[in-house]
Design an enzyme around this catalytic site. Sequence first.
Site, short mmCIF file in Angstrom:
data_model
loop_
_atom_site.label_atom_id
_atom_site.label_comp_id
_atom_site.label_asym_id
_atom_site.label_seq_id
_atom_site.Cartn_x
_atom_site.Cartn_y
_atom_site.Cartn_z
N ASP A 36 0.81 -1.22 0.00
CA ASP A 36 0.00 0.00 0.00
C ASP A 36 0.84 1.27 0.00
O ASP A 36 2.08 1.23 0.18
CB ASP A 36 -0.94 0.00 1.19
CG ASP A 36 -2.20 -0.81 0.94
OD1 ASP A 36 -2.43 -1.20 -0.21
OD2 ASP A 36 -2.95 -1.05 1.90
N LYS A 58 -3.57 3.36 -2.47
CA LYS A 58 -4.61 4.38 -2.72
C LYS A 58 -4.31 5.58 -1.83
O LYS A 58 -4.01 5.43 -0.65
CB LYS A 58 -6.00 3.83 -2.40
CG LYS A 58 -6.42 2.65 -3.26
CD LYS A 58 -7.85 2.25 -3.00
CE LYS A 58 -8.02 1.50 -1.69
NZ LYS A 58 -7.48 0.14 -1.73
N MET A 171 -7.75 9.80 8.80
CA MET A 171 -8.23 10.33 7.50
C MET A 171 -9.19 11.50 7.72
O MET A 171 -10.24 11.61 7.06
CB MET A 171 -8.90 9.20 6.69
CG MET A 171 -7.96 8.05 6.37
SD MET A 171 -8.80 6.62 5.65
CE MET A 171 -9.61 5.94 7.11
#
Length: 256
Positions: A36, A58, A171
């Site tokens: 990742d 991502k 996030m």
Amino acid sequence: MPIPKLTLIGAGPGDPDLITLKGIKALQSAQVILYDALVDTRLLEYASADALKIFVGKRKGYKAYAQEEIHELILHYATHFGHVARLKGGDPFLFGRGYEELYFARQHGIEVEVIPGVSSAIAVPELQHIPVTLRGVSESCWITTGTLADGQLSNDLQLAAHSSATLVVLMGVHKLPEIVALYQHLKKADTPIAIIQNGSLPDEKIVVGTMHDILEKALAADVQPPAVLVIGEVVRTHPLFALPKNAAVTLPSYAQ
């Protein structure tokens, strides 16, 4: 024919030394590593020289592969190569979509092993000496995402804001104005908050304040993702936090 296997590995919060020994051993035995965006690529040095190393990360606004495509990569490489290591930042089961990949692999008859990782939700505040629970101050901790798949603020975050628990938001940098507005609406503008960018890494940055001034401070410090938001009275334990004389919570003597 190779024996298909998927190992979900938590790489930890960023510092490559924080991966587990079991995680390293799994990397060493893998024929394919799907890794990742927030994984330190130095961890790939543990892999064998002939192992395939494929970036599938991502980030906001960019995807190397859609999640469904990652599933198909797992199936393809496990079927044709054998052991696939799926290397994820933090812990695979905390906003890592690890269970989705586990479920997909099981549905296709692939053996699955899970190796937990050190989660940024606890480790990043801890490395800044901020406990997420503290006797006499905070008896519980909520961990939530700042942004849902549809871009909306999580309803769980709104529920957590009503409590006295520590709130850790992953996030959530781009939702900071909405989070501040929520706390101000609840008349909790004195609530302490810390924003820790690039936690555990050499360029780690921390900004500490309250809901009164954190937007201004974050702008001045040019805070960017990835960052962990820690909200609650435990933030007052950080040396950068000047405890106001009229603080709503008095820290125990051992915490001052």
